[in-house]
Design a protein around this motif. Structure first.
Motif, PDB file in Angstrom:
ATOM      1  N   ASP A 229       0.826  -1.204   0.000  1.00 32.86           N
ATOM      2  CA  ASP A 229       0.000   0.000   0.000  1.00 32.86           C
ATOM      3  C   ASP A 229       0.861   1.254   0.000  1.00 32.86           C
ATOM      4  OD1 ASP A 229      -2.425  -1.402   0.168  1.00 32.86           O
ATOM      5  OD2 ASP A 229      -2.406  -1.393   2.356  1.00 32.86           O
ATOM      6  N   LEU A 230       2.015   1.177   0.662  1.00 38.22           N
ATOM      7  CA  LEU A 230       2.849   2.354   0.882  1.00 38.22           C
ATOM      8  C   LEU A 230       3.393   2.955  -0.405  1.00 38.22           C
ATOM      9  CD1 LEU A 230       4.756   1.052   4.009  1.00 38.22           C
ATOM     10  CD2 LEU A 230       3.109   2.934   3.953  1.00 38.22           C
ATOM     11  N   ILE A 231       3.483   2.162  -1.472  1.00 44.32           N
ATOM     12  CA  ILE A 231       3.970   2.700  -2.739  1.00 44.32           C
ATOM     13  C   ILE A 231       2.872   2.684  -3.796  1.00 44.32           C
ATOM     14  CG2 ILE A 231       6.421   2.263  -2.379  1.00 44.32           C
ATOM     15  CD1 ILE A 231       6.051  -0.329  -4.043  1.00 44.32           C
ATOM     16  N   ASN A 232       1.612   2.589  -3.344  1.00 41.52           N
ATOM     17  CA  ASN A 232       0.474   2.697  -4.247  1.00 41.52           C
ATOM     18  C   ASN A 232       0.364   1.500  -5.185  1.00 41.52           C
ATOM     19  OD1 ASN A 232      -1.815   4.257  -4.864  1.00 41.52           O
ATOM     20  ND2 ASN A 232      -0.857   5.116  -6.700  1.00 41.52           N
ATOM     21  N   TRP A 233       0.841   0.319  -4.735  1.00 39.02           N
ATOM     22  CA  TRP A 233       0.799  -0.863  -5.576  1.00 39.02           C
ATOM     23  C   TRP A 233      -0.303  -1.845  -5.185  1.00 39.02           C
ATOM     24  CZ3 TRP A 233       3.773  -3.311  -9.550  1.00 39.02           C
ATOM     25  CH2 TRP A 233       4.595  -2.409 -10.222  1.00 39.02           C
ATOM     26  N   THR A 234      -1.179  -1.458  -4.285  1.00 42.50           N
ATOM     27  CA  THR A 234      -2.277  -2.350  -3.916  1.00 42.50           C
ATOM     28  C   THR A 234      -3.160  -2.632  -5.133  1.00 42.50           C
ATOM     29  OG1 THR A 234      -2.276  -1.424  -1.703  1.00 42.50           O
ATOM     30  CG2 THR A 234      -4.223  -2.633  -2.342  1.00 42.50           C
ATOM     31  N   ASN A 235      -3.633  -3.842  -5.241  1.00 42.15           N
ATOM     32  CA  ASN A 235      -4.463  -4.249  -6.365  1.00 42.15           C
ATOM     33  C   ASN A 235      -5.701  -3.361  -6.488  1.00 42.15           C
ATOM     34  OD1 ASN A 235      -6.398  -5.644  -8.003  1.00 42.15           O
ATOM     35  ND2 ASN A 235      -5.204  -7.506  -7.705  1.00 42.15           N
ATOM     36  N   ARG A 236      -5.810  -2.671  -7.632  1.00 39.73           N
ATOM     37  CA  ARG A 236      -6.931  -1.758  -7.812  1.00 39.73           C
ATOM     38  C   ARG A 236      -8.267  -2.486  -7.867  1.00 39.73           C
ATOM     39  NH1 ARG A 236      -4.764   2.867 -12.063  1.00 39.73           N
ATOM     40  NH2 ARG A 236      -2.986   3.550 -10.808  1.00 39.73           N
ATOM     41  N   LEU A 237      -8.282  -3.717  -8.393  1.00 44.01           N
ATOM     42  CA  LEU A 237      -9.528  -4.478  -8.421  1.00 44.01           C
ATOM     43  C   LEU A 237     -10.034  -4.745  -7.014  1.00 44.01           C
ATOM     44  CD1 LEU A 237      -8.794  -7.071 -11.252  1.00 44.01           C
ATOM     45  CD2 LEU A 237     -10.262  -5.040 -11.359  1.00 44.01           C
ATOM     46  N   ARG A 238      -9.094  -4.951  -6.075  1.00 42.72           N
ATOM     47  CA  ARG A 238      -9.506  -5.182  -4.697  1.00 42.72           C
ATOM     48  C   ARG A 238     -10.223  -3.952  -4.140  1.00 42.72           C
ATOM     49  NH1 ARG A 238      -5.272  -5.611   0.173  1.00 42.72           N
ATOM     50  NH2 ARG A 238      -5.799  -3.423   0.327  1.00 42.72           N
ATOM     51  N   TRP A 239      -9.686  -2.778  -4.460  1.00 43.25           N
ATOM     52  CA  TRP A 239     -10.310  -1.551  -3.966  1.00 43.25           C
ATOM     53  C   TRP A 239     -11.672  -1.329  -4.608  1.00 43.25           C
ATOM     54  CZ3 TRP A 239      -9.306   0.223   0.382  1.00 43.25           C
ATOM     55  CH2 TRP A 239      -8.008   0.331   0.885  1.00 43.25           C
ATOM     56  N   ILE A 240     -11.804  -1.641  -5.898  1.00 43.18           N
ATOM     57  CA  ILE A 240     -13.090  -1.473  -6.569  1.00 43.18           C
ATOM     58  C   ILE A 240     -14.146  -2.355  -5.917  1.00 43.18           C
ATOM     59  CG2 ILE A 240     -14.338  -1.871  -8.729  1.00 43.18           C
ATOM     60  CD1 ILE A 240     -11.733  -1.077 -10.193  1.00 43.18           C
ATOM     61  N   ALA A 241     -13.797  -3.616  -5.670  1.00 38.69           N
ATOM     62  CA  ALA A 241     -14.737  -4.538  -5.023  1.00 38.69           C
ATOM     63  C   ALA A 241     -15.082  -4.058  -3.617  1.00 38.69           C
ATOM     64  CB  ALA A 241     -14.125  -5.942  -4.976  1.00 38.69           C
ATOM     65  N   TRP A 242     -14.071  -3.550  -2.915  1.00 30.00           N
ATOM     66  CA  TRP A 242     -14.268  -3.059  -1.551  1.00 30.00           C
ATOM     67  C   TRP A 242     -15.239  -1.891  -1.541  1.00 30.00           C
ATOM     68  CZ3 TRP A 242     -13.494  -4.860   3.105  1.00 30.00           C
ATOM     69  CH2 TRP A 242     -13.333  -4.012   4.192  1.00 30.00           C
ATOM     70  N   GLU A 243     -15.062  -0.953  -2.490  1.00 25.88           N
ATOM     71  CA  GLU A 243     -15.909   0.229  -2.519  1.00 25.88           C
ATOM     72  C   GLU A 243     -17.323  -0.103  -2.985  1.00 25.88           C
ATOM     73  OE1 GLU A 243     -13.518   2.764  -4.946  1.00 25.88           O
ATOM     74  OE2 GLU A 243     -12.477   3.656  -3.229  1.00 25.88           O
ATOM     75  N   MET A 244     -17.472  -1.129  -3.828  1.00 20.97           N
ATOM     76  CA  MET A 244     -18.805  -1.526  -4.293  1.00 20.97           C
ATOM     77  C   MET A 244     -19.654  -2.069  -3.152  1.00 20.97           C
ATOM     78  SD  MET A 244     -17.992  -3.262  -8.005  1.00 20.97           S
ATOM     79  CE  MET A 244     -19.677  -3.845  -8.181  1.00 20.97           C
ATOM     80  N   THR A 245     -19.011  -2.521  -2.095  1.00 19.42           N
ATOM     81  CA  THR A 245     -19.760  -3.035  -0.951  1.00 19.42           C
ATOM     82  C   THR A 245     -20.021  -1.946   0.097  1.00 19.42           C
ATOM     83  OG1 THR A 245     -17.701  -3.723   0.150  1.00 19.42           O
ATOM     84  CG2 THR A 245     -18.810  -5.339  -1.250  1.00 19.42           C
ATOM     85  N   GLY A 246     -19.770  -0.696  -0.297  1.00 14.37           N
ATOM     86  CA  GLY A 246     -20.087   0.420   0.589  1.00 14.37           C
ATOM     87  C   GLY A 246     -18.968   0.857   1.498  1.00 14.37           C
ATOM     88  N   ASN A 247     -17.806   0.256   1.350  1.00 14.02           N
ATOM     89  CA  ASN A 247     -16.672   0.652   2.167  1.00 14.02           C
ATOM     90  C   ASN A 247     -15.861   1.746   1.470  1.00 14.02           C
ATOM     91  OD1 ASN A 247     -16.668  -1.506   4.427  1.00 14.02           O
ATOM     92  ND2 ASN A 247     -16.882  -2.700   2.545  1.00 14.02           N
ATOM     93  N   LYS A 248     -15.000   2.402   2.231  1.00 16.32           N
ATOM     94  CA  LYS A 248     -14.149   3.442   1.682  1.00 16.32           C
ATOM     95  C   LYS A 248     -12.686   3.095   1.911  1.00 16.32           C
ATOM     96  CE  LYS A 248     -17.473   7.222   2.293  1.00 16.32           C
ATOM     97  NZ  LYS A 248     -17.703   8.571   2.888  1.00 16.32           N
ATOM     98  N   ARG A 249     -11.849   3.599   1.024  1.00 13.01           N
ATOM     99  CA  ARG A 249     -10.421   3.383   1.200  1.00 13.01           C
ATOM    100  C   ARG A 249      -9.952   4.041   2.493  1.00 13.01           C
ATOM    101  NH1 ARG A 249      -7.225   3.901  -4.516  1.00 13.01           N
ATOM    102  NH2 ARG A 249      -8.875   3.144  -5.892  1.00 13.01           N
ATOM    103  N   ASN A 250      -9.072   3.329   3.193  1.00 17.84           N
ATOM    104  CA  ASN A 250      -8.568   3.898   4.441  1.00 17.84           C
ATOM    105  C   ASN A 250      -7.183   4.493   4.268  1.00 17.84           C
ATOM    106  OD1 ASN A 250      -7.216   1.540   4.031  1.00 17.84           O
ATOM    107  ND2 ASN A 250      -7.398   0.774   6.119  1.00 17.84           N
ATOM    108  N   PHE A 251      -6.619   4.389   3.047  1.00 16.83           N
ATOM    109  CA  PHE A 251      -5.285   4.928   2.825  1.00 16.83           C
ATOM    110  C   PHE A 251      -5.122   5.367   1.393  1.00 16.83           C
ATOM    111  CE2 PHE A 251      -0.747   4.252   1.687  1.00 16.83           C
ATOM    112  CZ  PHE A 251      -0.199   5.238   2.496  1.00 16.83           C
ATOM    113  N   ASN A 252      -4.586   6.558   1.218  1.00 20.80           N
ATOM    114  CA  ASN A 252      -4.317   7.104  -0.097  1.00 20.80           C
ATOM    115  C   ASN A 252      -2.825   7.399  -0.164  1.00 20.80           C
ATOM    116  OD1 ASN A 252      -3.860   8.947  -2.254  1.00 20.80           O
ATOM    117  ND2 ASN A 252      -6.020   9.536  -2.238  1.00 20.80           N
ATOM    118  N   ALA A 253      -2.077   6.559  -0.884  1.00 20.85           N
ATOM    119  CA  ALA A 253      -0.624   6.695  -0.917  1.00 20.85           C
ATOM    120  C   ALA A 253      -0.188   8.033  -1.483  1.00 20.85           C
ATOM    121  CB  ALA A 253      -0.009   5.551  -1.728  1.00 20.85           C
ATOM    122  N   ILE A 254      -0.885   8.503  -2.519  1.00 19.69           N
ATOM    123  CA  ILE A 254      -0.505   9.775  -3.131  1.00 19.69           C
ATOM    124  C   ILE A 254      -0.670  10.915  -2.131  1.00 19.69           C
ATOM    125  CG2 ILE A 254      -1.181  11.440  -4.909  1.00 19.69           C
ATOM    126  CD1 ILE A 254      -1.767   9.038  -6.736  1.00 19.69           C
TER     127      ILE A 254
END
Length: 269
Positions: A229-254
């Motif tokens: 996560d620290l270098i913004n390499w987390t799988n983007r598909l994982r975040w999309i699925a996470w957000e579709m279930t009503g959750n929000k990202r807890n970390f923004n590397a940028i």
């Protein structure tokens, strides 16, 4: 696109230096396809917000000594005589303390989840391989032209008994650090390594403990953040699925790296 946010801009350029197994730009298909950038939008966002950025490239798995020497040459070449702030790790500590390059003026070093005291997971890997098989593995990696100098330097024994006693902080340089911790999901690639580090060192990001990350002025622990996560390499598909279930990202590397730039500016750097 990376939007502008209100941050103060550091007086000096920021050097982004990748860690172990990192790269500046990776091209898997020559010039046929676009290159893969290690910093994944971070350098672009910092530049867009007025921060002068220098990216460097050192051998992916060479020893700290070899990587530090290449880092020194890169900064000297690209900084063009300007003072710099570095965001990096052990290579920079060695460069500042032991090499003391005369043509590189460093105002600060910020490390993020760097294993300043080694990692219990590195200890575990070497214990599992054992002295019988280790030379064979090194030989095999050598045939693939993969250098191996960095690996044993990640152990707690090496860092605490050799590196740290012989690598004091350089006078006149400000040292800042951040750590991270995560509770990996069942399917996470970090689940096993996290368990091992947790049992020996406590809270960690899947590879490096919070305790090992602390060096100089400790700025805090990023919670629910893995090493990737620290270098913004987390799988983007994982975040999309996470957000579709009503959750929000807890970390923004940028945003985190922009905050570091803001911190450096407020420190007068």
């Amino acid at each position: 696109m990376h939007s502008l946010i209100e941050i103060e801009t550091p007086k000096n350029p920021v050097v982004l230096a990748h860690g172990l197994l990192g790269f500046d730009e990776l091209r898997l298909a020559g010039r046929v396809l676009p290159g893969i950038h290690y910093w994944r939008g971070i350098a672009e966002a910092m530049s867009k917000n007025g921060i002068e950025v220098i990216t460097t490239q050192v051998p992916a798995s060479s020893s700290i000594e070899e990587r530090a020497a290449k880092l020194s040459l890169d900064i000297e070449s690209k900084a063009e005589g300007k003072s710099v702030n570095i965001i990096a790790g052990l290579d920079s500590r060695y460069m500042l303390s032991r090499l003391k390059p005369p043509n590189v003026d460093v105002k600060s070093l910020t490390t993020i989840a760097s294993p300043h005291r080694g990692s219990a997971f590195a200890d575990y890997v070497f214990e599992q391989i054992g002295p019988t098989y280790l030379p064979r593995i090194y030989e095999a990696l050598g045939r693939l032209r993969i250098q191996t100098g960095a690996f044993r330097q990640l152990t707690r024994r090496y860092m605490n008994d050799d590196f740290n006693p012989n690598t004091p902080d350089r006078e006149g340089v400000r040292y800042f650090s951040y750590g991270a911790s995560v509770e990996p999901a069942v399917y996470s690639a970090f689940r096993q390594s996290h368990r091992i580090v947790s049992g020996e060192e406590g809270a960690n990001d899947g590879l490096v403990s919070v305790t090992s990350s602390k060096w100089g002025d400790y700025k805090g622990t990023l919670v629910n953040v893995s090493h990737l996560d620290l270098i913004n390499w987390t799988n983007r598909l994982r975040w999309i699925a996470w957000e579709m279930t009503g959750n929000k990202r807890n970390f923004n590397a940028i945003a985190f790296y922009l905050d570091i730039g803001d911190m450096l500016a407020k420190e007068g750097l």
